[in-house]
Design an enzyme around this catalytic site. Structure first.
Site, PDB file in Angstrom:
ATOM      1  N   ASN A 116       8.089  -5.572  -1.216  1.00 53.78           N
ATOM      2  CA  ASN A 116       8.032  -4.487  -0.232  1.00 53.78           C
ATOM      3  C   ASN A 116       6.585  -4.461   0.269  1.00 53.78           C
ATOM      4  OD1 ASN A 116       7.983  -2.242   1.331  1.00 53.78           O
ATOM      5  ND2 ASN A 116       8.960  -0.877  -0.149  1.00 53.78           N
ATOM      6  N   TYR A 135      11.136   8.662   1.389  1.00 58.56           N
ATOM      7  CA  TYR A 135      11.065   7.608   0.371  1.00 58.56           C
ATOM      8  C   TYR A 135      11.699   7.985  -0.969  1.00 58.56           C
ATOM      9  CZ  TYR A 135       7.829   5.620   3.759  1.00 58.56           C
ATOM     10  OH  TYR A 135       7.272   5.120   4.910  1.00 58.56           O
ATOM     11  N   ARG A 139       5.017  10.960  -2.285  1.00 59.89           N
ATOM     12  CA  ARG A 139       4.718  10.642  -0.901  1.00 59.89           C
ATOM     13  C   ARG A 139       5.969  10.798  -0.033  1.00 59.89           C
ATOM     14  NH1 ARG A 139       4.819   4.541   1.253  1.00 59.89           N
ATOM     15  NH2 ARG A 139       3.991   4.964   3.306  1.00 59.89           N
ATOM     16  N   HIS A 199      12.917  -2.555   1.620  1.00 59.98           N
ATOM     17  CA  HIS A 199      12.315  -1.309   2.093  1.00 59.98           C
ATOM     18  C   HIS A 199      13.178  -0.147   1.639  1.00 59.98           C
ATOM     19  CE1 HIS A 199       9.498  -3.420   4.669  1.00 59.98           C
ATOM     20  NE2 HIS A 199      10.508  -4.197   5.026  1.00 59.98           N
ATOM     21  N   ARG A 239      13.169   4.027  12.670  1.00 62.20           N
ATOM     22  CA  ARG A 239      11.968   4.862  12.667  1.00 62.20           C
ATOM     23  C   ARG A 239      11.083   4.579  13.888  1.00 62.20           C
ATOM     24  NH1 ARG A 239       9.385   4.699   6.947  1.00 62.20           N
ATOM     25  NH2 ARG A 239       8.288   6.475   7.872  1.00 62.20           N
ATOM     26  N   GLU A 256      12.936  -9.405   1.021  1.00 61.64           N
ATOM     27  CA  GLU A 256      12.126  -8.276   1.517  1.00 61.64           C
ATOM     28  C   GLU A 256      12.919  -6.990   1.285  1.00 61.64           C
ATOM     29  OE1 GLU A 256      11.674  -8.527   5.763  1.00 61.64           O
ATOM     30  OE2 GLU A 256      10.439  -6.717   5.901  1.00 61.64           O
ATOM     31  N   PRO A 299       0.794  -1.227   0.000  1.00 64.97           N
ATOM     32  CA  PRO A 299       0.000   0.000   0.000  1.00 64.97           C
ATOM     33  C   PRO A 299       0.831   1.284   0.000  1.00 64.97           C
ATOM     34  CG  PRO A 299      -0.117  -1.094   2.133  1.00 64.97           C
ATOM     35  CD  PRO A 299       0.535  -2.066   1.180  1.00 64.97           C
ATOM     36  N   ASN A 300       0.323   2.229  -0.751  1.00 63.95           N
ATOM     37  CA  ASN A 300       0.860   3.598  -0.857  1.00 63.95           C
ATOM     38  C   ASN A 300       2.137   3.695  -1.674  1.00 63.95           C
ATOM     39  OD1 ASN A 300      -1.204   4.856   0.803  1.00 63.95           O
ATOM     40  ND2 ASN A 300      -0.283   3.720   2.494  1.00 63.95           N
ATOM     41  N   ALA A 327       3.277  -0.930   4.702  1.00 63.48           N
ATOM     42  CA  ALA A 327       2.719  -0.950   6.064  1.00 63.48           C
ATOM     43  C   ALA A 327       2.325  -2.362   6.516  1.00 63.48           C
ATOM     44  CB  ALA A 327       1.522  -0.014   6.141  1.00 63.48           C
TER      45      ALA A 327
HETATM   46  C1  DQA Z   1       8.346   0.947   3.807  1.00 64.96           C
HETATM   47  C2  DQA Z   1       8.425   1.114   5.336  1.00 64.96           C
HETATM   48  C3  DQA Z   1       7.069   0.887   5.968  1.00 64.96           C
HETATM   49  O1  DQA Z   1       7.155   1.063   7.394  1.00 64.96           O
HETATM   50  C4  DQA Z   1       6.067   1.894   5.436  1.00 64.96           C
HETATM   51  O2  DQA Z   1       4.783   1.638   5.962  1.00 64.96           O
HETATM   52  C5  DQA Z   1       6.036   1.953   3.960  1.00 64.96           C
HETATM   53  C6  DQA Z   1       7.271   1.843   3.209  1.00 64.96           C
HETATM   54  C7  DQA Z   1       9.666   1.311   3.109  1.00 64.96           C
HETATM   55  O3  DQA Z   1       9.827   0.924   1.953  1.00 64.96           O
HETATM   56  O4  DQA Z   1      10.516   1.996   3.684  1.00 64.96           O
HETATM   57  O5  DQA Z   1       4.980   2.184   3.356  1.00 64.96           O
HETATM   58  O6  DQA Z   1       8.062  -0.403   3.523  1.00 64.96           O
END
Ligand code: DQA
Length: 146
Positions: A73, A22, A17, A99, A106, A97, A9-10, A76
């Site tokens: 990835n 990011y 964003r 990120h 964080r 995985e 998501p997002n 959240a």
């Molecule tokens: C994320 C880190 C997550 O905590 C966050 O909710 C994201 C992006 C990252 O790529 O740094 O949406 O996965």
């Protein structure tokens, strides 16, 4: 060799964003760069993004037996989703995985990953480069190397 990239998501909003966290690169641009690298090495890549947990679970289920490696990835959902964790276990595909940020640096709620212990390894904190390193790891640790 076939590698599936799954984004949670997002991540469709990358570039706009919270760019200070990011980065300013869009998901499309990241995917294009991965596709260029894949072309050079004869690897087939498929990209998937969803804001919905169940859809991500279904995509991972469909990937069973179809891909040699997975780069995910979960965004959240990293911190909340037993369903995605279980889907990854069931799919039994070597998984990396990734990120963009380093969740360990964080908020405390980001410091738990329900995914990390069911994947081969995690790349985090390198911005978009996390994806490119994840791709390299997927090629190295995927089922078929040819
Ligand atoms: C994320 C880190 C997550 O905590 C966050 O909710 C994201 C992006 C990252 O790529 O740094 O949406 O996965």
């Amino acid at each position: 060799m076939r590698i599936l990239f799954v984004n949670g998501p997002n991540l469709n909003l990358l570039g706009e964003r919270e760019p200070s966290i990011y980065g300013g690169t869009t998901l499309q641009q990241i995917n294009d760069r991965v596709r260029d690298k894949a072309r050079e090495t004869g690897v087939e890549v498929v990209f998937y993004q969803s804001n919905h947990e169940g859809e991500i679970v279904e995509r991972i289920q469909k990937a069973r037996g179809q891909f040699d490696a997975l780069v995910i990835n979960p965004a959240a959902f990293t911190h909340t989703s037993v369903a995605i964790r279980d889907a990854l276990i069931a799919a039994n595909i070597p998984t990396i995985e990734v990120h963009l940020s380093n969740p360990a640096k964080r908020e405390s709620f980001r410091q738990e990953s329900l995914i990390s212990d069911v994947v081969i390894g995690t790349v985090s904190g390198f911005g978009e480069t996390s994806y490119y390193l994840g791709f390299e790891a997927a090629k190295e640790f995927g089922k078929r190397k040819e």
